[in-house]
Design a protein around this motif. Structure first.
Motif, PDB file in Angstrom:
ATOM      1  N   SER A  37       0.789  -1.199   0.010  1.00  9.69           N
ATOM      2  CA  SER A  37      -0.013   0.099   0.037  1.00  9.69           C
ATOM      3  C   SER A  37       0.793   1.384  -0.149  1.00  9.69           C
ATOM      4  O   SER A  37       0.364   2.331  -0.490  1.00  9.69           O
ATOM      5  CB  SER A  37      -0.852  -0.047   1.269  1.00  9.69           C
ATOM      6  N   ARG A  38       1.896   1.263   0.542  1.00  6.47           N
ATOM      7  CA  ARG A  38       2.686   2.272   0.471  1.00  6.47           C
ATOM      8  C   ARG A  38       3.401   2.723  -0.949  1.00  6.47           C
ATOM      9  O   ARG A  38       3.739   3.925  -0.979  1.00  6.47           O
ATOM     10  CB  ARG A  38       4.098   2.113   1.569  1.00  6.47           C
ATOM     11  N   ILE A  39       3.441   1.841  -1.858  1.00  9.89           N
ATOM     12  CA  ILE A  39       3.980   2.188  -3.137  1.00  9.89           C
ATOM     13  C   ILE A  39       2.859   2.259  -4.158  1.00  9.89           C
ATOM     14  O   ILE A  39       3.034   2.687  -5.218  1.00  9.89           O
ATOM     15  CB  ILE A  39       4.913   1.152  -3.629  1.00  9.89           C
ATOM     16  N   VAL A  40       1.761   1.955  -3.874  1.00 13.10           N
ATOM     17  CA  VAL A  40       0.370   2.002  -4.747  1.00 13.10           C
ATOM     18  C   VAL A  40       0.054   3.459  -4.765  1.00 13.10           C
ATOM     19  O   VAL A  40      -0.283   3.798  -3.671  1.00 13.10           O
ATOM     20  CB  VAL A  40      -0.583   1.015  -4.514  1.00 13.10           C
ATOM     21  N   HIS A  46      -4.422   1.284 -13.604  1.00 12.51           N
ATOM     22  CA  HIS A  46      -3.824  -0.108 -13.925  1.00 12.51           C
ATOM     23  C   HIS A  46      -3.919  -1.144 -12.787  1.00 12.51           C
ATOM     24  O   HIS A  46      -4.016  -2.105 -13.046  1.00 12.51           O
ATOM     25  CB  HIS A  46      -2.386   0.120 -14.499  1.00 12.51           C
ATOM     26  N   PHE A  47      -3.223  -0.611 -11.499  1.00 13.79           N
ATOM     27  CA  PHE A  47      -3.409  -1.335 -10.508  1.00 13.79           C
ATOM     28  C   PHE A  47      -5.026  -1.967 -10.249  1.00 13.79           C
ATOM     29  O   PHE A  47      -5.039  -3.089  -9.764  1.00 13.79           O
ATOM     30  CB  PHE A  47      -2.893  -0.574  -9.157  1.00 13.79           C
ATOM     31  N   ASP A  48      -5.850  -0.932 -10.138  1.00 10.05           N
ATOM     32  CA  ASP A  48      -7.254  -1.161  -9.781  1.00 10.05           C
ATOM     33  C   ASP A  48      -7.730  -2.316 -10.875  1.00 10.05           C
ATOM     34  O   ASP A  48      -8.250  -3.375 -10.439  1.00 10.05           O
ATOM     35  CB  ASP A  48      -7.952  -0.042 -10.104  1.00 10.05           C
ATOM     36  N   GLU A  49      -7.366  -2.224 -12.122  1.00  8.93           N
ATOM     37  CA  GLU A  49      -7.802  -3.339 -13.260  1.00  8.93           C
ATOM     38  C   GLU A  49      -6.937  -4.543 -12.873  1.00  8.93           C
ATOM     39  O   GLU A  49      -7.652  -5.675 -12.739  1.00  8.93           O
ATOM     40  CB  GLU A  49      -7.184  -2.792 -14.521  1.00  8.93           C
ATOM     41  N   GLY A  50      -5.725  -4.627 -12.681  1.00  6.34           N
ATOM     42  CA  GLY A  50      -5.068  -5.669 -12.375  1.00  6.34           C
ATOM     43  C   GLY A  50      -5.814  -6.584 -10.932  1.00  6.34           C
ATOM     44  O   GLY A  50      -5.693  -7.594 -10.810  1.00  6.34           O
TER      45      GLY A  50
END
Length: 64
Positions: A37-40, A46-50
């Motif tokens: 969570s510190r790096i997102v 793109h993260f949400d889709e993945g």
């Protein structure tokens, strides 16, 4: 796989790396989740889709 190859990796090369990373994060539990969570970035589409695809796989909704 080394980090510079991530940008050009195809799905078959990337999937085993992702699986190993997710499994290791699972072993680490909350500590792993906090580190991720510190790096997102908030709102990273793109993260949400993945993450939604991983949720589908975990639920058994994506047949092999």
């Amino acid at each position: 796989m080394i980090t510079p190859n991530l940008e050009t990796a195809d799905a078959d090369a990337l999937a085993p790396v992702l699986l190993a990373a997710i499994q290791r994060l699972g072993q680490l539990g909350r500590i792993g989740a906090v580190a991720l969570s510190r790096i997102v970035d908030d709102g990273d589409a793109h993260f949400d889709e993945g993450a939604s695809w991983i949720t589908d796989v975990a639920a058994g909704d994506i047949p092999a």
